[in-house]
Scaffold this active site. Structure first.
Site, mmCIF file in Angstrom:
data_model
loop_
_atom_site.group_PDB
_atom_site.id
_atom_site.type_symbol
_atom_site.label_atom_id
_atom_site.label_comp_id
_atom_site.label_asym_id
_atom_site.label_seq_id
_atom_site.Cartn_x
_atom_site.Cartn_y
_atom_site.Cartn_z
ATOM 1 N N GLY A 36 0.854 -1.216 0.082
ATOM 2 C CA GLY A 36 0.029 0.117 -0.162
ATOM 3 C C GLY A 36 0.849 1.242 -0.118
ATOM 4 C CG ASN A 37 -0.295 4.762 -1.485
ATOM 5 O OD1 ASN A 37 -1.032 5.333 -0.965
ATOM 6 N ND2 ASN A 37 -0.403 3.886 -2.720
ATOM 7 C CE1 TYR A 38 4.009 5.271 5.434
ATOM 8 C CE2 TYR A 38 5.105 5.826 3.436
ATOM 9 C CZ TYR A 38 5.264 5.356 4.613
ATOM 10 O OH TYR A 38 5.980 4.636 5.091
#
Ligand code: PMT
Length: 397
Positions: free
Chosen positions: A208-210
């Site tokens: 995933g990412n932020y």
């Protein structure tokens, strides 16, 4: 524009309170219904009798009427209003609003207001220039409140500088323009992607990412406020929306986001791709949790995800506008313009992780817009709500 609008006029204790009478008259003349809420110290500067005579409504100041015990509901007032205007707003009231110090009826009404809030500061130049006032005003902006900047001129102290409340006519014009622009997306359908995507590795892990979704949801709120029918295709985020004009479709992976966008885009006039979509996903998701083995380190084989923005760019008709984002860490402008062309976008919004306060998770962003006609427009660091407004205004223009 203001005919029939419900306006709360908040008055705090400053010398400019006398100008609120003219502002009230302008609202009433324009056909608005005005409820005045005044702080106890506001009453030292202007009498409730004048204000109630002009507004045709009893002025609210305390939580309840002392002799009858009648309760004044700040929650009902907050729901009733189409706009709340606080003019003048003193340094002290600004600080209370910024920090949620709910010790009078005006501040509790402010905290309950669902409508857009307009704040016209008025104070002496040194108070205006103090870092704490500046910080509080920035906080109010970050909540999406509109600050009607004070003018420079002679102040009550006879000093000359910034702090004079904007004239009633100026505040009135500001509100008129706000409501005039407020329905310019009426009848338009807007697709917005927001948040991250999660690409599953096994039942408990993902790539995933932020992304928090704040940027995409702020754009959705602004488009909806201007009358658009908005669909957000949203990756997993912890924020939500109450707007009746916004439909949220929750997805997890890039493939699911792609599928939903292909279904929705043909009915839309605009698509704004603010999601941080994972470019790669594991080829397969393990059926059970991958166990920690003694010696062997697992290798996750990746495959390319579909490029959602590029897919929409391929099927876009001349009546549709496609807006992308570029999140960069280096060589920003070259990369953004390359994405604009490669994905057949009409415009791209560049934000760079090199800029403090920009990008993932923050309440602020700093953007540069490139359009397909070769124009470049750079904006300063602003709250994501204000950035959303800039983006929508650029698209409409
Ligand atoms: O959500 P926040 O915490 O508020 O953060 C906001 C943000 C930083 C996520 C947002 O402002 C932003 O920059 N979004 C785009 C992030 C990104 O993935 O950029 P990119 O340069 O990798 O992608 C370029 C464009 O193609 C983007 O419009 C992206 O949505 C789109 N894309 C990318 C890959 C892919 N497989 N499909 C896509 O549609």
């Amino acid at each position: 524009m203001l005919k029939g609008k419900h306006i709360i006029l908040g008055i705090t204790g400053g010398i400019a309170a006398y100008k609120s009478v003219s502002l009230l008259r302008l609202f009433i003349k324009a056909g608005a219904e005005v409820q005045v809420v005044i702080t106890p110290s506001g009453k030292e500067f202007i009498t409730p009798v004048t204000l109630s005579a002009l507004s045709g409504k009893p002025v609210v100041s305390e939580f309840f009427t002392a002799n009858s015990g009648e309760w004044h509901s700040h929650v009902d007032l907050g729901l009733w209003a189409d706009a709340m205007v606080i003019a003048p707003a003193t340094a002290s009231s600004i600080a209370k609003m910024a920090n949620g110090v709910a010790d009078n009826m005006l501040i509790t009404t402010y905290l309950s207001a669902k409508a857009p809030v307009f704040i016209a500061p008025a104070m002496d130049l040194d108070m205006m220039a103090h870092p704490s006032t500046k910080r509080n005003i920035e906080l109010l902006k970050s909540y999406g409140n509109h600050i009607i900047e004070p003018a420079e001129g002679e102040l009550a102290s006879h000093l000359i500088g910034k702090g004079r409340m904007e004239e009633p006519e100026g505040i009135f014009e500001y509100l008129k323009n706000f409501f005039a622009s407020s329905q310019d997306l009426s009848g338009k359908k807007v697709l917005i992607t927001a948040g991250p995507t999660y690409e599953k590795i096994d039942p408990v892990r993902f790539i995933g990412n932020y992304s928090s979704g704040k940027m995409g949801y702020a754009i959705a709120e602004e488009a909806a406020r201007r009358g658009a029918e908005v669909t957000i295709v949203s990756g997993p985020v912890s924020i939500s929306t109450n707007s009746p004009n916004i439909n949220v479709i929750k997805v997890e992976s890039a493939r699911d986001m792609h599928k939903e966008c292909l279904k929705i885009f043909p009915q839309c006039e605009y698509a704004i791709m603010s999601a941080a979509v994972a470019d790669y996903a594991p080829v397969e998701c393990a059926e059970n949790k991958i166990k920690r083995e003694k010696d062997e380190i697992p290798v996750i084989k990746l495959t390319k995800n579909p490029d959602i923005a590029a897919s929409l760019g391929e099927i876009k008709t001349p009546k549709q506008k496609l807006i992308g984002f570029a999140l960069e860490t280096n060589n920003e402008e070259v990369n953004a313009v390359e994405k604009l062309k490669r994905k057949n976008l009409d415009m791209i919004v560049l934000n760079s992780l090199q800029d403090k306060g920009a990008g993932f998770g923050t309440d602020t962003n700093k953007i540069t817009i490139f359009d397909c006609e070769g124009n470049k427009t750079t904006y300063p660091l602003k709250s994501k709500n204000e950035v959303a407004k800039d983006i929508i205004e650029y698209i409409i223009k």
